[in-house]
Enzyme design. Structure first.
Site, PDB file in Angstrom:
ATOM      1  CB  CYS A 291      -0.932  -0.007   1.196  1.00  0.00           C
ATOM      2  SG  CYS A 291      -0.076  -0.242   2.764  1.00  0.00           S
TER       3      CYS A 291
ATOM      4  CD  GLU B   6      -3.294   0.796  -4.362  1.00  0.00           C
ATOM      5  OE1 GLU B   6      -4.447   0.368  -4.461  1.00  0.00           O
ATOM      6  OE2 GLU B   6      -2.668   0.813  -3.296  1.00  0.00           O
TER       7      GLU B   6
HETATM    8  P1  NAD Z   1      -9.762  -6.225  -1.136  1.00  0.00           P
HETATM    9  O1  NAD Z   1     -10.447  -4.999  -0.668  1.00  0.00           O
HETATM   10  O2  NAD Z   1     -10.187  -6.828  -2.412  1.00  0.00           O
HETATM   11  O3  NAD Z   1      -9.903  -7.394  -0.055  1.00  0.00           O
HETATM   12  C1  NAD Z   1      -9.475  -7.238   1.278  1.00  0.00           C
HETATM   13  C2  NAD Z   1     -10.293  -8.143   2.178  1.00  0.00           C
HETATM   14  O4  NAD Z   1     -11.664  -7.731   2.143  1.00  0.00           O
HETATM   15  C3  NAD Z   1     -10.289  -9.618   1.779  1.00  0.00           C
HETATM   16  O5  NAD Z   1     -10.231 -10.399   2.957  1.00  0.00           O
HETATM   17  C4  NAD Z   1     -11.630  -9.781   1.087  1.00  0.00           C
HETATM   18  O6  NAD Z   1     -12.119 -11.098   1.134  1.00  0.00           O
HETATM   19  C5  NAD Z   1     -12.518  -8.848   1.887  1.00  0.00           C
HETATM   20  N1  NAD Z   1     -13.709  -8.357   1.203  1.00  0.00           N
HETATM   21  C6  NAD Z   1     -13.963  -8.305  -0.126  1.00  0.00           C
HETATM   22  N2  NAD Z   1     -15.166  -7.750  -0.361  1.00  0.00           N
HETATM   23  C7  NAD Z   1     -15.680  -7.421   0.850  1.00  0.00           C
HETATM   24  C8  NAD Z   1     -16.878  -6.771   1.272  1.00  0.00           C
HETATM   25  N3  NAD Z   1     -17.803  -6.349   0.399  1.00  0.00           N
HETATM   26  N4  NAD Z   1     -17.056  -6.564   2.588  1.00  0.00           N
HETATM   27  C9  NAD Z   1     -16.132  -6.947   3.496  1.00  0.00           C
HETATM   28  N5  NAD Z   1     -14.986  -7.570   3.152  1.00  0.00           N
HETATM   29  C10 NAD Z   1     -14.754  -7.799   1.850  1.00  0.00           C
HETATM   30  O7  NAD Z   1      -8.221  -5.854  -1.127  1.00  0.00           O
HETATM   31  P2  NAD Z   1      -7.008  -6.733  -1.628  1.00  0.00           P
HETATM   32  O8  NAD Z   1      -7.075  -6.791  -3.126  1.00  0.00           O
HETATM   33  O9  NAD Z   1      -6.973  -7.997  -0.846  1.00  0.00           O
HETATM   34  O10 NAD Z   1      -5.763  -5.847  -1.171  1.00  0.00           O
HETATM   35  C11 NAD Z   1      -5.173  -4.872  -1.969  1.00  0.00           C
HETATM   36  C12 NAD Z   1      -5.573  -3.486  -1.505  1.00  0.00           C
HETATM   37  O11 NAD Z   1      -5.311  -3.340  -0.118  1.00  0.00           O
HETATM   38  C13 NAD Z   1      -4.780  -2.391  -2.183  1.00  0.00           C
HETATM   39  O12 NAD Z   1      -5.632  -1.341  -2.567  1.00  0.00           O
HETATM   40  C14 NAD Z   1      -3.825  -1.904  -1.095  1.00  0.00           C
HETATM   41  O13 NAD Z   1      -3.380  -0.593  -1.251  1.00  0.00           O
HETATM   42  C15 NAD Z   1      -4.655  -2.083   0.121  1.00  0.00           C
HETATM   43  N6  NAD Z   1      -3.813  -2.182   1.310  1.00  0.00           N
HETATM   44  C16 NAD Z   1      -3.799  -1.138   2.204  1.00  0.00           C
HETATM   45  C17 NAD Z   1      -2.972  -1.170   3.314  1.00  0.00           C
HETATM   46  C18 NAD Z   1      -2.941  -0.042   4.318  1.00  0.00           C
HETATM   47  O14 NAD Z   1      -2.438  -0.252   5.424  1.00  0.00           O
HETATM   48  N7  NAD Z   1      -3.450   1.135   4.024  1.00  0.00           N
HETATM   49  C19 NAD Z   1      -2.153  -2.272   3.536  1.00  0.00           C
HETATM   50  C20 NAD Z   1      -2.193  -3.324   2.613  1.00  0.00           C
HETATM   51  C21 NAD Z   1      -3.035  -3.261   1.503  1.00  0.00           C
END
Ligand code: NAD
Length: 474
Positions: free
Chosen positions: A276, A374
């Site tokens: 991120c 991103e």
């Molecule tokens: P994502 O949002 O697709 O999924 C994250 C989690 O949310 C997973 O466990 C997924 O199963 C769950 N999820 C999916 N839909 C949902 C819903 N409607 N309600 C509740 N939960 C749901 O993200 P990703 O693709 O796994 O991760 C990548 C993203 O995470 C990137 O945008 C990255 O920048 C961000 N990220 C942010 C940080 C931070 O600290 N700011 C750290 C790591 C990653």
């Protein structure tokens, strides 16, 4: 070999009749089968967390610290097995997987000593007023796939330290190492205090909307973060959202080209760019742009992209097919628009494994998708700037506000620039350093609230003020 994993509910490792497959992104082979939970399993986990909360909230800081140190020790003692498993499911090279595993153990140890002490607001003849922090209750933790272990630990540990209990859902792409840790800590944590359940994305909204969960701590994409906010609005759950970023680095003309080239490279390409807070836009002063962009591209050609379990690999595959397709789409868009590539850009979509070559773009325009969005992959645009004011304005021209960096010999100037960047974290002459004791969080659409440090811990509690009127006649 395909291993079947179990979930941790109420102190027991439990399986379900429905499972789903987890794939190694380096070769697309199935490496694990994990429980596919729905509402029933979630209800059981939440009920267990609620029961455990009754006693856990009354435990002393020392007892909580002991349990958290037990988690840290279990991870450290099994680090070898865990980092190999992490590479298998996530794709990151062994050295980076090791860093994540030891980092998670270290984070738990460092945060174990944090306490939220009472604050005296008034103490005189008329009144004693004291603020105490009260644990909110049962926490729902939802975790992404880029740092699955670190993110799980950074939710479990402050929940326990603050006196809460937790139901945690790993990403369906990377649940294996977390479930192995669940097995290792099963007898370390009191039954029901930590519950780890796996399921598809659809399990996420069930957690967000569950009436007996008091708070959601989420790390993931901004798009999902918005859905979580909506879901949590039903009963006004507390939320902490750590979301996406499009972090800018600004390199001033006094920076030493040779010294910063490799650092800038790794600030962007560690974990195949799936961080991120990775540098996703690098603004270089025009006086050194040609030399520095050349040095970064030359260094990039020496870094091996491949299977993270093989020695010598510097950049692993993209973690999953969906993200691989997205990164390929951004590269194709750059090609369609005629942007110049310093290196990379040629993806073999028919190959096995989700490999994207290290791709560096030469001064694409500010509105290019590869700059404005991103990327979350091994793709980095380098851009030229003239004045510092212009660089700051372009860096801030984003819907995100997670982190940024300034590279200069003049650290006072660096701080002056940092103070004008609209992000939660700014590094001067380093990158990706996150202190377990300092708040980490995003501004704008990069999130709400903070994790880490005392600020992060407070988000697992509410403030209760108790006043005693000392001169009252009753
Ligand atoms: P994502 O949002 O697709 O999924 C994250 C989690 O949310 C997973 O466990 C997924 O199963 C769950 N999820 C999916 N839909 C949902 C819903 N409607 N309600 C509740 N939960 C749901 O993200 P990703 O693709 O796994 O991760 C990548 C993203 O995470 C990137 O945008 C990255 O920048 C961000 N990220 C942010 C940080 C931070 O600290 N700011 C750290 C790591 C990653």
């Amino acid at each position: 070999m395909t291993t079947t994993y179990a979930n941790l509910i109420d102190g027991e490792m439990v399986t379900t009749s429905n499972t789903f497959e987890v794939v190694n992104p380096a070769n697309e082979e199935v490496v694990g089968l994990v429980p596919s939970c729905g509402k029933d399993e979630l209800d059981r986990a939440v009920a267990a967390a609620r029961r455990a909360f009754k006693t856990w909230k009354k435990t002393s800081a020392e007892e909580r610290q002991k349990v958290v140190m037990g988690i840290s020790a279990a991870i450290k003692e099994n680090a070898d097995e865990l980092f190999r498993l992490l590479t298998t499911e996530q794709g990151k090279p062994h050295a980076q997987a090791q860093q994540e595993i030891y980092g998670a153990a270290g984070l738990a140890a460092a945060q174990s000593t944090l306490t939220l002490d009472d604050v005296i607001n008034q103490d005189d003849d008329t009144r004693l007023s004291r603020t105490r922090r009260v644990p909110v209750g049962v926490v729902g933790g939802i975790v992404p796939w880029n740092f699955p272990v670190m993110m799980a630990i950074q939710k479990i540990v402050p929940a326990l330290i603050s006196g809460c209990t937790i139901v945690l859902k790993p990403s369906p792409f990377t649940p294996l190492t977390t479930l192995r840790i669940a097995e290792l800590i099963k007898d370390v944590v009191p039954a029901g205090t930590v519950n780890i359940i796996t399921g598809p994305d659809e399990l996420g909204p069930m957690i967000t909307e569950h009436p007996d969960i008091d708070k959601i701590t989420f790390t993931g994409s901004t798009a999902t973060g918005k859905k979580i906010m909506e879901g949590a609005a039903g009963d006004l759950k507390r939320i902490t959202l750590e979301l996406g970023g499009n972090d800018a680095s600004i390199v001033l003309p006094d920076a030493d080209v040779e010294a910063v080239a490799q650092q800038l490279f790794w600030s962007s390409f560690s974990n195949a760019g799936q961080i991120c807070v990775a540098a996703k836009r690098i603004y270089i002063h025009e006086d050194i742009y040609d030399d520095l962009s050349k040095a970064i591209a030359e260094y990039a050609k020496t870094v091996v992209v491949g299977d993270g379990s093989q020695q010598g690999t510097g950049v692993g595959p993209i973690q999953n097919k969906k993200q691989f397709d997205r990164v390929c789409e951004l590269i194709q868009d750059a090609k369609d628009n005629g942007y110049q590539f310093l290196t990379g850009g040629e993806v073999d979509p028919s190959g096995t494994g989700y490999y994207v070559p290290i791709t560096i773009l030469d001064n694409p325009p500010e509105d290019a998708r590869i700059v404005a969005e991103e990327q979350f992959g091994p793709v980095m645009p380098l851009m030229k700037f003239g004045s510092v004011e212009e660089a700051i304005e372009r860096a801030n021209n984003s819907e995100y506000g997670l982190a940024g960096a300034v590279w200069t010999k003049d650290t006072d100037k660096g701080v002056e620039i940092a103070e004008q960047l609209e992000t939660g974290t700014v590094w001067i002459n380093e990158f990706l350093h996150i202190s377990p004791l300092a708040p980490f969080g995003g501004h704008k659409q990069s999130g709400i609230g903070a994790e880490y440090g005392i600020d992060g811990l407070k988000e697992f509690t509410y403030a209760q003020v108790i006043t005693v009127k000392r001169d009252a006649v009753v």
